[in-house]
Motif scaffolding. Structure first.
Motif, PDB file in Angstrom:
ATOM      1  N   SER A 193       0.847  -1.469   0.323  1.00  0.00           N
ATOM      2  CA  SER A 193       0.074  -0.260  -0.184  1.00  0.00           C
ATOM      3  C   SER A 193       0.683   1.539  -0.304  1.00  0.00           C
ATOM      4  O   SER A 193       2.338   1.613   0.289  1.00  0.00           O
ATOM      5  N   LYS A 194       0.354   2.321  -0.227  1.00  0.00           N
ATOM      6  CA  LYS A 194       1.169   3.561  -0.712  1.00  0.00           C
ATOM      7  C   LYS A 194      -0.323   4.327   0.357  1.00  0.00           C
ATOM      8  O   LYS A 194      -1.474   4.699  -0.352  1.00  0.00           O
ATOM      9  N   ARG A 195       0.144   4.849   0.768  1.00  0.00           N
ATOM     10  CA  ARG A 195      -0.736   6.272   1.532  1.00  0.00           C
ATOM     11  C   ARG A 195      -0.696   7.614   1.467  1.00  0.00           C
ATOM     12  O   ARG A 195       0.592   8.208   0.291  1.00  0.00           O
ATOM     13  N   GLY A 196      -1.773   8.499   2.112  1.00  0.00           N
ATOM     14  CA  GLY A 196      -1.918   9.453   1.256  1.00  0.00           C
ATOM     15  C   GLY A 196      -2.517   9.570   0.059  1.00  0.00           C
ATOM     16  O   GLY A 196      -3.261   9.047  -0.634  1.00  0.00           O
ATOM     17  N   GLY A 197      -2.669  11.344  -0.860  1.00  0.00           N
ATOM     18  CA  GLY A 197      -3.793  11.413  -1.582  1.00  0.00           C
ATOM     19  C   GLY A 197      -3.936  11.246  -2.681  1.00  0.00           C
ATOM     20  O   GLY A 197      -5.078  10.268  -3.705  1.00  0.00           O
ATOM     21  N   GLY A 198      -3.200  10.505  -3.339  1.00  0.00           N
ATOM     22  CA  GLY A 198      -3.098   9.701  -4.487  1.00  0.00           C
ATOM     23  C   GLY A 198      -2.297   8.027  -4.490  1.00  0.00           C
ATOM     24  O   GLY A 198      -1.807   7.820  -4.771  1.00  0.00           O
ATOM     25  N   GLY A 199      -2.611   7.551  -3.001  1.00  0.00           N
ATOM     26  CA  GLY A 199      -2.820   5.738  -2.261  1.00  0.00           C
ATOM     27  C   GLY A 199      -3.079   4.804  -2.653  1.00  0.00           C
ATOM     28  O   GLY A 199      -4.110   5.632  -3.490  1.00  0.00           O
ATOM     29  N   TYR A 200      -2.621   4.156  -2.678  1.00  0.00           N
ATOM     30  CA  TYR A 200      -3.693   3.004  -3.526  1.00  0.00           C
ATOM     31  C   TYR A 200      -3.308   1.341  -2.120  1.00  0.00           C
ATOM     32  O   TYR A 200      -1.714   1.996  -2.061  1.00  0.00           O
ATOM     33  N   ILE A 201      -3.957   0.789  -2.585  1.00  0.00           N
ATOM     34  CA  ILE A 201      -3.624  -0.880  -2.835  1.00  0.00           C
ATOM     35  C   ILE A 201      -4.015  -1.689  -2.606  1.00  0.00           C
ATOM     36  O   ILE A 201      -4.842  -1.104  -4.190  1.00  0.00           O
ATOM     37  N   ARG A 202      -2.740  -1.982  -3.604  1.00  0.00           N
ATOM     38  CA  ARG A 202      -2.024  -3.246  -4.524  1.00  0.00           C
ATOM     39  C   ARG A 202      -2.345  -4.828  -3.761  1.00  0.00           C
ATOM     40  O   ARG A 202      -1.547  -5.161  -3.291  1.00  0.00           O
ATOM     41  N   ILE A 203      -3.527  -5.405  -4.624  1.00  0.00           N
ATOM     42  CA  ILE A 203      -3.520  -6.667  -3.888  1.00  0.00           C
ATOM     43  C   ILE A 203      -3.154  -8.074  -4.682  1.00  0.00           C
ATOM     44  O   ILE A 203      -2.995  -7.419  -6.231  1.00  0.00           O
TER      45      ILE A 203
END
Length: 156
Positions: A60-70
């Motif tokens: 995962s990448k946190r912050g405004g443009g964050g995402y969770i990659r599975i």
């Protein structure tokens, strides 16, 4: 009736299966909005249903443009899968880990439903009346012995 966690899990797994590379990238808030639940519910589903023992990797990448990659982690063979599992339980195995591992082996058709039931019965917390962490160590040793047997059977 299925609960919201089961529904979210099914939704995410369906998306993963549709993808050629077995990878999805989601925004927690968007999925939470789709299912009208709190974002922490999405975290719960990802942390409990998309584990290494079940054959997934999550970043995962946190912050405004964050995402969770599975990612769906695929093994090349049952032998490779079993070897990976054995390596992963060297320090012990919780009851949940054991269930997840057996579920994955069943899903990848490395074991039968009957074998799954036998394995789960052998390592259940009621079968192993030891205090923690001894119980988790004993469970891991039993699983390792079973998986080594499966490994050698696979080679034959």
């Amino acid at each position: 009736m299925r609960n919201i966690s089961d529904i979210i899990e099914g939704y995410l797994k369906a998306i993963i299966e549709k993808e050629d590379n077995g990878t999805i990238e989601i925004k927690r808030s968007e999925v939470a909005e789709k299912f009208q639940c709190v974002p922490s519910q999405i975290n719960y589903v990802i942390n409990t249903r998309f584990t290494v023992e079940r054959g997934y990797a999550v970043e995962s990448k946190r912050g405004g443009g964050g995402y969770i990659r599975i990612y769906r982690v695929q093994s090349n063979s049952h032998k490779e899968l079993i070897e990976h599992i054995i390596a992963g339980i060297q320090q012990g195995a919780t009851n949940t880990m054991a269930e997840d591992i057996v579920f994955r082996l069943l899903e990848e058709e490395a074991i039968t439903e009957r074998e799954a039931g036998i394995i789960l019965a052998a390592v259940d917390r009621t079968t192993l009346p030891y205090p923690l962490p001894d119980r988790d160590v004993m469970r891991a040793r039993i699983l390792q012995a079973i998986f080594m047997t499966l490994l050698y059977k696979e080679i034959e």
